[in-house]
Design a protein around this motif. Structure first.
Motif, PDB file in Angstrom:
ATOM      1  N   TRP A  48      12.932 -11.651   5.224  1.00  0.00           N
ATOM      2  CA  TRP A  48      12.807 -13.096   5.307  1.00  0.00           C
ATOM      3  C   TRP A  48      11.363 -13.567   5.149  1.00  0.00           C
ATOM      4  O   TRP A  48      11.104 -14.766   5.148  1.00  0.00           O
ATOM      5  CB  TRP A  48      13.371 -13.604   6.631  1.00  0.00           C
ATOM      6  N   ASN A  49      10.395 -12.605   5.045  1.00  0.00           N
ATOM      7  CA  ASN A  49       8.976 -12.921   4.866  1.00  0.00           C
ATOM      8  C   ASN A  49       8.470 -13.931   5.908  1.00  0.00           C
ATOM      9  O   ASN A  49       7.823 -14.932   5.598  1.00  0.00           O
ATOM     10  CB  ASN A  49       8.711 -13.478   3.460  1.00  0.00           C
ATOM     11  N   ALA A  50       8.782 -13.660   7.171  1.00  0.00           N
ATOM     12  CA  ALA A  50       8.362 -14.549   8.258  1.00  0.00           C
ATOM     13  C   ALA A  50       6.842 -14.570   8.371  1.00  0.00           C
ATOM     14  O   ALA A  50       6.155 -13.579   8.095  1.00  0.00           O
ATOM     15  CB  ALA A  50       8.973 -14.087   9.584  1.00  0.00           C
ATOM     16  N   THR A  51       6.311 -15.701   8.785  1.00  0.00           N
ATOM     17  CA  THR A  51       4.870 -15.832   9.007  1.00  0.00           C
ATOM     18  C   THR A  51       4.478 -15.092  10.273  1.00  0.00           C
ATOM     19  O   THR A  51       5.341 -14.747  11.105  1.00  0.00           O
ATOM     20  CB  THR A  51       4.488 -17.313   9.140  1.00  0.00           C
ATOM     21  N   PRO A  52       3.174 -14.832  10.481  1.00  0.00           N
ATOM     22  CA  PRO A  52       2.750 -14.187  11.727  1.00  0.00           C
ATOM     23  C   PRO A  52       3.235 -14.914  12.976  1.00  0.00           C
ATOM     24  O   PRO A  52       3.630 -14.277  13.964  1.00  0.00           O
ATOM     25  CB  PRO A  52       1.223 -14.207  11.617  1.00  0.00           C
ATOM     26  N   THR A 260       2.675  -7.250   9.694  1.00  0.00           N
ATOM     27  CA  THR A 260       1.672  -7.987   8.930  1.00  0.00           C
ATOM     28  C   THR A 260       0.595  -7.053   8.398  1.00  0.00           C
ATOM     29  O   THR A 260       0.134  -7.195   7.256  1.00  0.00           O
ATOM     30  CB  THR A 260       1.026  -9.072   9.810  1.00  0.00           C
ATOM     31  N   LEU A 261       0.193  -6.086   9.212  1.00  0.00           N
ATOM     32  CA  LEU A 261      -0.799  -5.103   8.773  1.00  0.00           C
ATOM     33  C   LEU A 261      -0.248  -4.257   7.631  1.00  0.00           C
ATOM     34  O   LEU A 261      -0.930  -4.023   6.628  1.00  0.00           O
ATOM     35  CB  LEU A 261      -1.214  -4.211   9.947  1.00  0.00           C
ATOM     36  N   PHE A 262       1.005  -3.813   7.769  1.00  0.00           N
ATOM     37  CA  PHE A 262       1.603  -2.960   6.749  1.00  0.00           C
ATOM     38  C   PHE A 262       1.773  -3.685   5.423  1.00  0.00           C
ATOM     39  O   PHE A 262       1.784  -3.059   4.359  1.00  0.00           O
ATOM     40  CB  PHE A 262       2.957  -2.428   7.239  1.00  0.00           C
ATOM     41  N   ARG A 263       1.932  -5.005   5.457  1.00  0.00           N
ATOM     42  CA  ARG A 263       2.083  -5.754   4.215  1.00  0.00           C
ATOM     43  C   ARG A 263       0.817  -5.709   3.361  1.00  0.00           C
ATOM     44  O   ARG A 263       0.863  -6.031   2.172  1.00  0.00           O
ATOM     45  CB  ARG A 263       2.444  -7.213   4.525  1.00  0.00           C
ATOM     46  N   MET A 264      -0.299  -5.288   3.954  1.00  0.00           N
ATOM     47  CA  MET A 264      -1.541  -5.163   3.195  1.00  0.00           C
ATOM     48  C   MET A 264      -1.558  -3.897   2.343  1.00  0.00           C
ATOM     49  O   MET A 264      -2.420  -3.738   1.481  1.00  0.00           O
ATOM     50  CB  MET A 264      -2.742  -5.169   4.149  1.00  0.00           C
ATOM     51  N   ILE A 265      -0.614  -2.979   2.605  1.00  0.00           N
ATOM     52  CA  ILE A 265      -0.524  -1.741   1.825  1.00  0.00           C
ATOM     53  C   ILE A 265       0.323  -2.017   0.587  1.00  0.00           C
ATOM     54  O   ILE A 265       1.488  -2.400   0.693  1.00  0.00           O
ATOM     55  CB  ILE A 265       0.113  -0.614   2.658  1.00  0.00           C
ATOM     56  N   PRO A 266      -0.226  -1.851  -0.608  1.00  0.00           N
ATOM     57  CA  PRO A 266       0.535  -2.148  -1.834  1.00  0.00           C
ATOM     58  C   PRO A 266       1.807  -1.308  -1.923  1.00  0.00           C
ATOM     59  O   PRO A 266       1.787  -0.091  -1.730  1.00  0.00           O
ATOM     60  CB  PRO A 266      -0.449  -1.790  -2.960  1.00  0.00           C
ATOM     61  N   GLY A 267       2.927  -1.977  -2.179  1.00  0.00           N
ATOM     62  CA  GLY A 267       4.192  -1.281  -2.365  1.00  0.00           C
ATOM     63  C   GLY A 267       4.709  -0.559  -1.143  1.00  0.00           C
ATOM     64  O   GLY A 267       5.414   0.442  -1.267  1.00  0.00           O
ATOM     65  N   VAL A 268       4.398  -1.054   0.058  1.00  0.00           N
ATOM     66  CA  VAL A 268       4.832  -0.386   1.281  1.00  0.00           C
ATOM     67  C   VAL A 268       6.356  -0.363   1.340  1.00  0.00           C
ATOM     68  O   VAL A 268       7.031  -1.329   0.996  1.00  0.00           O
ATOM     69  CB  VAL A 268       4.243  -1.101   2.518  1.00  0.00           C
ATOM     70  N   ALA A 269       6.918   0.764   1.788  1.00  0.00           N
ATOM     71  CA  ALA A 269       8.371   0.932   1.854  1.00  0.00           C
ATOM     72  C   ALA A 269       8.948   0.192   3.050  1.00  0.00           C
ATOM     73  O   ALA A 269       8.271   0.009   4.076  1.00  0.00           O
ATOM     74  CB  ALA A 269       8.715   2.413   1.940  1.00  0.00           C
ATOM     75  N   ASP A 270      10.222  -0.208   2.942  1.00  0.00           N
ATOM     76  CA  ASP A 270      10.882  -0.907   4.040  1.00  0.00           C
ATOM     77  C   ASP A 270      10.966  -0.051   5.296  1.00  0.00           C
ATOM     78  O   ASP A 270      10.942  -0.568   6.417  1.00  0.00           O
ATOM     79  CB  ASP A 270      12.302  -1.329   3.627  1.00  0.00           C
ATOM     80  N   ASN A 271      11.083   1.264   5.128  1.00  0.00           N
ATOM     81  CA  ASN A 271      11.256   2.132   6.280  1.00  0.00           C
ATOM     82  C   ASN A 271       9.942   2.638   6.867  1.00  0.00           C
ATOM     83  O   ASN A 271       9.931   3.508   7.730  1.00  0.00           O
ATOM     84  CB  ASN A 271      12.149   3.327   5.931  1.00  0.00           C
ATOM     85  N   MET A 272       8.819   2.113   6.398  1.00  0.00           N
ATOM     86  CA  MET A 272       7.519   2.538   6.914  1.00  0.00           C
ATOM     87  C   MET A 272       7.401   2.249   8.409  1.00  0.00           C
ATOM     88  O   MET A 272       6.910   3.079   9.182  1.00  0.00           O
ATOM     89  CB  MET A 272       6.410   1.809   6.149  1.00  0.00           C
ATOM     90  N   LEU A 273       7.851   1.070   8.824  1.00  0.00           N
ATOM     91  CA  LEU A 273       7.774   0.710  10.237  1.00  0.00           C
ATOM     92  C   LEU A 273       8.586   1.671  11.093  1.00  0.00           C
ATOM     93  O   LEU A 273       8.129   2.127  12.145  1.00  0.00           O
ATOM     94  CB  LEU A 273       8.268  -0.725  10.436  1.00  0.00           C
ATOM     95  N   GLY A 274       9.781   2.006  10.625  1.00  0.00           N
ATOM     96  CA  GLY A 274      10.622   2.926  11.383  1.00  0.00           C
ATOM     97  C   GLY A 274       9.992   4.296  11.524  1.00  0.00           C
ATOM     98  O   GLY A 274      10.041   4.905  12.597  1.00  0.00           O
ATOM     99  N   TYR A 275       9.366   4.796  10.465  1.00  0.00           N
ATOM    100  CA  TYR A 275       8.731   6.108  10.531  1.00  0.00           C
ATOM    101  C   TYR A 275       7.551   6.104  11.516  1.00  0.00           C
ATOM    102  O   TYR A 275       7.343   7.064  12.260  1.00  0.00           O
ATOM    103  CB  TYR A 275       8.253   6.522   9.146  1.00  0.00           C
ATOM    104  N   GLY A 387      -1.122 -13.635  17.279  1.00  0.00           N
ATOM    105  CA  GLY A 387      -0.819 -14.572  16.205  1.00  0.00           C
ATOM    106  C   GLY A 387      -2.014 -15.451  15.862  1.00  0.00           C
ATOM    107  O   GLY A 387      -2.286 -15.721  14.679  1.00  0.00           O
ATOM    108  N   PHE A 388      -2.751 -15.879  16.893  1.00  0.00           N
ATOM    109  CA  PHE A 388      -3.941 -16.703  16.655  1.00  0.00           C
ATOM    110  C   PHE A 388      -5.016 -15.916  15.908  1.00  0.00           C
ATOM    111  O   PHE A 388      -5.603 -16.398  14.933  1.00  0.00           O
ATOM    112  CB  PHE A 388      -4.488 -17.205  17.987  1.00  0.00           C
ATOM    113  N   LEU A 389      -5.260 -14.674  16.353  1.00  0.00           N
ATOM    114  CA  LEU A 389      -6.305 -13.859  15.736  1.00  0.00           C
ATOM    115  C   LEU A 389      -5.946 -13.472  14.305  1.00  0.00           C
ATOM    116  O   LEU A 389      -6.807 -13.472  13.422  1.00  0.00           O
ATOM    117  CB  LEU A 389      -6.573 -12.607  16.574  1.00  0.00           C
ATOM    118  N   VAL A 390      -4.662 -13.123  14.086  1.00  0.00           N
ATOM    119  CA  VAL A 390      -4.246 -12.752  12.733  1.00  0.00           C
ATOM    120  C   VAL A 390      -4.392 -13.946  11.793  1.00  0.00           C
ATOM    121  O   VAL A 390      -4.845 -13.805  10.648  1.00  0.00           O
ATOM    122  CB  VAL A 390      -2.793 -12.228  12.746  1.00  0.00           C
TER     123      VAL A 390
END
Length: 442
Positions: A48-52, A260-275, A387-390
């Motif tokens: 859903w590409n939610a904001t911070p 939000t941090l992981f979105r800075m990695i180009p082409g990050v996989a959906d399952n990166m957070l789970g791993y 959220g404020f700092l990000v």
């Protein structure tokens, strides 16, 4: 002879049918919780590409009920049948997960998360009190270790299984499986027995009027304040709780913005957070297995754990924006989450053991409810700061600030632990204030 005695004591808890049923219920429900959590964050953050701030609102929706309802749920857990409270909570949560499955907007998700949080906060102190009912005092440390081991094993298995389920059947199936696990947990809890409420510690049920049996005439709100009074009377427990809340506050500044941090990695996989969550679970499981064998004091373990966790969080942020090869960045992130999990285990597990041992059974609900409320306050304020700092500085700087702040808290605790422990020993010599215990007994 000593080895045989130790072996008998070690095995006696595994022969405790009631505790093992509780543990089995925890096993399946924890598995479902991680499936649901990973699916929820993936759906909101990556699909859903939610904001911070929208991601922060998800965390707040889960934590706010604990902040508001923790002490009240603690009193309910001490006044009513704990098993029935847990079963009702499981059944309602199963229905709520179906609602999340059918939701189509963030505001619907927020409402359902608040409702689920109310059931979570009802379940937790009731479970802690039930453990005190069915486990002998000499086995409480071992019971905490077993429970924490299951929790961390599910933190390892759950996200990985969630990634597999999402890959094969889609995100929505994770919510279905979680709903089923709550139903199974409720069925297992039906078989748990325990000491009747009228036979609990404090003189209730022996036919003799005591301070405990007169407590029904007290104000409900006076009962709520009891948990904080008991914690305040124990310097070691109080300092541990302050440290725990402070660490949670600082960690939440970054932890809720991991996506939000992981979105800075180009082409990050959906399952990166789970791993990465699984790696964190491996680290915490390792901490659970070794923390009792290390002869440090409770505050020493918590201080070292906080410092280690903070440092590796900061390192992970630097790795994301470094010119290192992508594979090396992934290795650093997995290692950082593993070490952060181990450090977190050294903070949370010793405190849980201390809390379980120091809390009288008839006040378990209120004390654990108060602890849950205070830690939830940190969980709520932390994401808001995050959220404020990000928004202002970006996720990398947020991770660095929160990580180094956590490390600093750990070093401060290590420096002050001697003074805190001496004060606690003096308090133990004088015993708990009798009046405070009598006024709070049920």
């Amino acid at each position: 002879m000593d080895q045989n005695v130790h072996k008998n004591r070690s095995n006696s808890l595994t022969r405790n049918r009631n505790f093992m049923m509780l543990l089995a219920a925890q096993f399946v429900s924890n598995l479902g919780e991680w499936l649901y959590l990973v699916a929820l964050l993936t759906m909101v953050g990556l699909k859903w590409n939610a904001t911070p701030w929208e991601i922060t609102a998800v965390t707040l929706s889960m934590a706010l009920p604990v902040l508001v309802g923790g002490p009240i749920a603690g009193v309910i857990g001490d006044r009513f049948d704990r098993k029935m409270l847990m079963i009702v909570s499981d059944l309602v949560r199963a229905l709520i997960l179906v609602g999340i499955l059918l939701s189509g907007s963030l505001w619907q998700v927020y409402i359902l998360l608040v409702l689920k949080g109310l059931m979570d906060v009802l379940f937790s102190p009731a479970k802690s009190g039930k453990v005190k009912e069915v486990v002998q005092p000499q086995h409480l440390d071992q019971a905490v270790t077993f429970s924490s081991s299951v929790e961390q094993m599910m933190k390892i298995i759950g996200p990985a299984l969630g990634g597999l389920v999402m890959a094969l059947f889609g995100i929505r199936m994770c919510f279905v499986v979680t709903s089923i696990t709550f139903l199974i947990s409720a069925l297992l809890l039906i078989g748990v027995q325990g000491r009747p409420k009228n036979a609990s510690v404090g003189g209730v049920g022996n036919g003799i009027p005591t301070e405990a049996s007169k407590s029904d005439t007290k104000s409900f709100w006076q009962d709520i304040s009891t948990g904080l009074s008991v914690i305040y009377s124990m310097p070691l427990l109080l300092s541990g709780l302050v440290t725990l809340c402070s660490v949670l506050l600082v960690l939440q500044m970054a932890d809720t913005q991991t996506v939000t941090l992981f979105r800075m990695i180009p082409g990050v996989a959906d399952n990166m957070l789970g791993y990465c969550i699984s790696a964190s679970g491996f680290g915490t499981l390792l901490a659970v297995l070794i923390v009792r064998k290390i002869g440090w004091s409770t505050l020493s373990k918590m201080g070292v754990g906080a410092a280690a966790t903070g440092i590796v969080f900061a390192i992970s942020a630097v790795a994301v924006v470094s010119p290192l090869p992508e594979a090396m960045v992934y290795v650093i992130l997995f290692t950082a989450f593993f070490l952060a999990g181990a450090g977190g285990g050294f903070v949370f597990i010793p405190f849980q053991m201390l809390l379980m041992k120091r809390t009288p059974e008839h006040m378990t609900g209120r004390v654990f409810g108060t602890v849950g409320s205070l830690t939830s306050a940190a969980v709520i304020v932390g994401p808001m700061l995050g959220g404020f700092l990000v928004t202002a500085w970006g996720p990398v700087m947020t991770f660095i600030i929160s990580g180094m702040g956590t490390a600093m808290l750990g070093f401060i605790l290590i420096a002050l632990k001697g003074k805190i422990e001496r004060k606690d020993n003096n308090t133990l010599d004088e015993s708990l204030p009798v009046q405070a215990v009598r006024e709070s007994a049920l």
